[in-house]
Design a protein around this motif. Structure first.
Motif, PDB file in Angstrom:
ATOM      1  N   GLU A   1      -2.496  -9.039  -3.818  1.00  0.00           N
ATOM      2  CA  GLU A   1      -2.367  -9.233  -5.265  1.00  0.00           C
ATOM      3  C   GLU A   1      -3.626  -8.786  -6.005  1.00  0.00           C
ATOM      4  N   VAL A   2      -4.789  -9.112  -5.460  1.00  0.00           N
ATOM      5  CA  VAL A   2      -6.046  -8.757  -6.112  1.00  0.00           C
ATOM      6  C   VAL A   2      -6.302  -7.260  -6.047  1.00  0.00           C
ATOM      7  N   VAL A   3      -6.096  -6.653  -4.885  1.00  0.00           N
ATOM      8  CA  VAL A   3      -6.372  -5.218  -4.733  1.00  0.00           C
ATOM      9  C   VAL A   3      -5.369  -4.378  -5.507  1.00  0.00           C
ATOM     10  N   TRP A   4      -4.104  -4.767  -5.478  1.00  0.00           N
ATOM     11  CA  TRP A   4      -3.059  -4.013  -6.165  1.00  0.00           C
ATOM     12  C   TRP A   4      -2.939  -4.366  -7.638  1.00  0.00           C
ATOM     13  N   GLY A   5      -3.362  -5.562  -8.035  1.00  0.00           N
ATOM     14  CA  GLY A   5      -3.181  -5.994  -9.407  1.00  0.00           C
ATOM     15  C   GLY A   5      -1.748  -6.359  -9.724  1.00  0.00           C
ATOM     16  N   VAL A   6      -1.087  -7.059  -8.793  1.00  0.00           N
ATOM     17  CA  VAL A   6       0.303  -7.474  -8.980  1.00  0.00           C
ATOM     18  C   VAL A   6       0.449  -8.930  -8.563  1.00  0.00           C
ATOM     19  N   SER A   7       1.596  -9.502  -8.913  1.00  0.00           N
ATOM     20  CA  SER A   7       1.956 -10.834  -8.452  1.00  0.00           C
ATOM     21  C   SER A   7       3.133 -10.691  -7.502  1.00  0.00           C
ATOM     22  N   LEU A   8       2.989 -11.184  -6.277  1.00  0.00           N
ATOM     23  CA  LEU A   8       4.012 -11.020  -5.246  1.00  0.00           C
ATOM     24  C   LEU A   8       4.780 -12.317  -5.033  1.00  0.00           C
ATOM     25  N   ASP A   9       6.054 -12.173  -4.733  1.00  0.00           N
ATOM     26  CA  ASP A   9       6.885 -13.326  -4.409  1.00  0.00           C
ATOM     27  C   ASP A   9       6.439 -13.900  -3.065  1.00  0.00           C
ATOM     28  N   ALA A  10       6.069 -15.173  -3.046  1.00  0.00           N
ATOM     29  CA  ALA A  10       5.474 -15.784  -1.860  1.00  0.00           C
ATOM     30  C   ALA A  10       6.426 -15.781  -0.667  1.00  0.00           C
ATOM     31  N   ARG A  11       7.688 -16.142  -0.876  1.00  0.00           N
ATOM     32  CA  ARG A  11       8.630 -16.208   0.243  1.00  0.00           C
ATOM     33  C   ARG A  11       8.914 -14.825   0.813  1.00  0.00           C
ATOM     34  N   ASN A  12       9.117 -13.853  -0.057  1.00  0.00           N
ATOM     35  CA  ASN A  12       9.398 -12.497   0.393  1.00  0.00           C
ATOM     36  C   ASN A  12       8.212 -11.922   1.150  1.00  0.00           C
ATOM     37  N   PHE A  13       7.003 -12.183   0.648  1.00  0.00           N
ATOM     38  CA  PHE A  13       5.800 -11.699   1.323  1.00  0.00           C
ATOM     39  C   PHE A  13       5.666 -12.327   2.704  1.00  0.00           C
ATOM     40  N   HIS A  14       5.868 -13.633   2.785  1.00  0.00           N
ATOM     41  CA  HIS A  14       5.761 -14.332   4.070  1.00  0.00           C
ATOM     42  C   HIS A  14       6.726 -13.734   5.087  1.00  0.00           C
ATOM     43  N   ARG A  15       7.953 -13.496   4.660  1.00  0.00           N
ATOM     44  CA  ARG A  15       8.949 -12.932   5.573  1.00  0.00           C
ATOM     45  C   ARG A  15       8.531 -11.553   6.078  1.00  0.00           C
ATOM     46  N   LYS A  16       8.006 -10.730   5.184  1.00  0.00           N
ATOM     47  CA  LYS A  16       7.630  -9.364   5.561  1.00  0.00           C
ATOM     48  C   LYS A  16       6.468  -9.338   6.546  1.00  0.00           C
ATOM     49  N   VAL A  17       5.431 -10.118   6.286  1.00  0.00           N
ATOM     50  CA  VAL A  17       4.241 -10.007   7.129  1.00  0.00           C
ATOM     51  C   VAL A  17       4.427 -10.655   8.493  1.00  0.00           C
ATOM     52  N   VAL A  18       5.177 -11.758   8.563  1.00  0.00           N
ATOM     53  CA  VAL A  18       5.358 -12.385   9.876  1.00  0.00           C
ATOM     54  C   VAL A  18       6.323 -11.587  10.747  1.00  0.00           C
ATOM     55  N   ASN A  19       7.191 -10.768  10.115  1.00  0.00           N
ATOM     56  CA  ASN A  19       8.128  -9.948  10.876  1.00  0.00           C
ATOM     57  C   ASN A  19       7.613  -8.539  11.163  1.00  0.00           C
ATOM     58  N   ALA A  20       6.490  -8.151  10.569  1.00  0.00           N
ATOM     59  CA  ALA A  20       5.920  -6.831  10.825  1.00  0.00           C
ATOM     60  C   ALA A  20       5.385  -6.766  12.255  1.00  0.00           C
ATOM     61  N   ASP A  21       5.597  -5.652  12.915  1.00  0.00           N
ATOM     62  CA  ASP A  21       5.233  -5.505  14.323  1.00  0.00           C
ATOM     63  C   ASP A  21       3.735  -5.688  14.555  1.00  0.00           C
ATOM     64  N   ASP A  22       3.361  -6.747  15.275  1.00  0.00           N
ATOM     65  CA  ASP A  22       1.988  -7.002  15.721  1.00  0.00           C
ATOM     66  C   ASP A  22       0.975  -6.987  14.585  1.00  0.00           C
ATOM     67  N   PHE A  23       1.422  -7.362  13.375  1.00  0.00           N
ATOM     68  CA  PHE A  23       0.502  -7.429  12.242  1.00  0.00           C
ATOM     69  C   PHE A  23      -0.337  -8.694  12.323  1.00  0.00           C
ATOM     70  N   LEU A  24       0.321  -9.832  12.554  1.00  0.00           N
ATOM     71  CA  LEU A  24      -0.350 -11.118  12.598  1.00  0.00           C
ATOM     72  C   LEU A  24      -0.045 -11.835  13.899  1.00  0.00           C
ATOM     73  N   VAL A  25      -0.991 -12.670  14.307  1.00  0.00           N
ATOM     74  CA  VAL A  25      -0.814 -13.507  15.492  1.00  0.00           C
ATOM     75  C   VAL A  25      -1.076 -14.948  15.073  1.00  0.00           C
TER      76      VAL A  25
ATOM     77  N   PRO B   1       6.454  -0.720   6.255  1.00  0.00           N
ATOM     78  CA  PRO B   1       5.366  -0.681   5.276  1.00  0.00           C
ATOM     79  C   PRO B   1       5.591  -1.656   4.136  1.00  0.00           C
ATOM     80  N   MET B   2       4.504  -1.960   3.422  1.00  0.00           N
ATOM     81  CA  MET B   2       4.532  -2.842   2.257  1.00  0.00           C
ATOM     82  C   MET B   2       4.265  -1.961   1.035  1.00  0.00           C
ATOM     83  N   LEU B   3       5.308  -1.536   0.361  1.00  0.00           N
ATOM     84  CA  LEU B   3       5.176  -0.526  -0.673  1.00  0.00           C
ATOM     85  C   LEU B   3       4.808  -1.131  -2.025  1.00  0.00           C
ATOM     86  N   ARG B   4       3.838  -0.533  -2.699  1.00  0.00           N
ATOM     87  CA  ARG B   4       3.446  -0.999  -4.028  1.00  0.00           C
ATOM     88  C   ARG B   4       4.596  -0.860  -5.017  1.00  0.00           C
TER      89      ARG B   4
END
Length: 229
Positions: free
Chosen positions: A164-188, A216-219
């Motif tokens: 949010e800070v780098v892009w200058g946007v406000s992201l939906d918290a639930r949608n973001f959580h779903r994307k990052v935890v399901n991304a291949d080997d992004f987070l442990v 990918p997480m597209l702007r």
């Protein structure tokens, strides 16, 4: 012809995107704000010069940062001292301590990117900074670089704030959580939680082994644009 290095060092402090700047202690542009950097010595390459200049002018150890070459700047009139080519570097890190100026820098400080106006920076450093910002913003879409702004362990909320800070946007918290935890080997998941003074405990994660973010997480898909920081 001479060769220099310039460094775009970005971090997130107080929920704002900051860049590391110095006050020049020598001519040209004595007293003017600039990116840290300096001349490459005869027996070193640009990578070594970037690390040395960062340490000399700010007291920061570049080996602890994400550091990558940005591009070269070759415009003949970019430096009033003569033909000077600069190799610029982009460095990213979690919230860092206050830098300590040294050598030819009078003062080193973190400055919110949004507070800089036209003509504030010496040389062609405004262009170099703009290129560094766009590189960072673009790489957050297709790589796992966002974790370079985070401490060794972090919450999903802290990671979302980086985007949010780098892009200058406000992201939906639930949608973001779903994307990052399901991304291949992004987070442990670390299996531990942070217990805040107020609110519910939050699960802690660390960066996974992936370097490419898939999917990918597209702007372009980001929602609720806000003022850029």
């Amino acid at each position: 012809m001479s060769l220099t290095v310039d460094l775009v060092v970005l971090t997130v402090r107080d929920d704002r995107l900051h860049v590391l700047l110095i006050e020049r202690g020598k001519e040209p542009f004595r007293g003017k704000t600039a990116l840290p950097g300096g001349f490459v010595r005869s027996r070193e390459d640009s990578d070594a010069a970037a690390l040395r200049e960062l340490a000399e002018e700010t007291g920061l150890d570049g080996r602890t940062l994400h550091l990558e070459q940005l591009r070269s700047y070759t415009r003949p009139d970019r430096d009033p001292r003569g033909r000077v080519v600069s190799v610029a570097y982009l460095a990213l890190a979690p919230d860092l301590p206050l830098p300590v100026a040294g050598t030819d820098a009078r003062r080193a400080r973190w400055t919110p990117v949004a507070d800089l106006g036209p003509g504030d920076l010496a040389f062609d450093h405004a262009r170099i900074l703009a290129d560094g910002l766009e590189r960072a913003r673009a790489k957050l879409e297709y790589t796992t670089l966002a974790t370079a702004f985070c401490p060794p362990t972090f919450t999903i909320t802290e990671l979302r704030r980086v985007y949010e800070v780098v892009w200058g946007v406000s992201l939906d918290a639930r949608n973001f959580h779903r994307k990052v935890v399901n991304a291949d080997d992004f987070l442990v998941a670390t299996g531990t939680r942070r217990v805040p003074d107020v609110g519910r405990p939050a699960a802690l994660y660390r960066a996974g082994g992936a370097t490419v973010l898939y999917p990918p997480m597209l702007r372009a898909a980001a929602q609720h644009p806000v003022a850029r920081t």
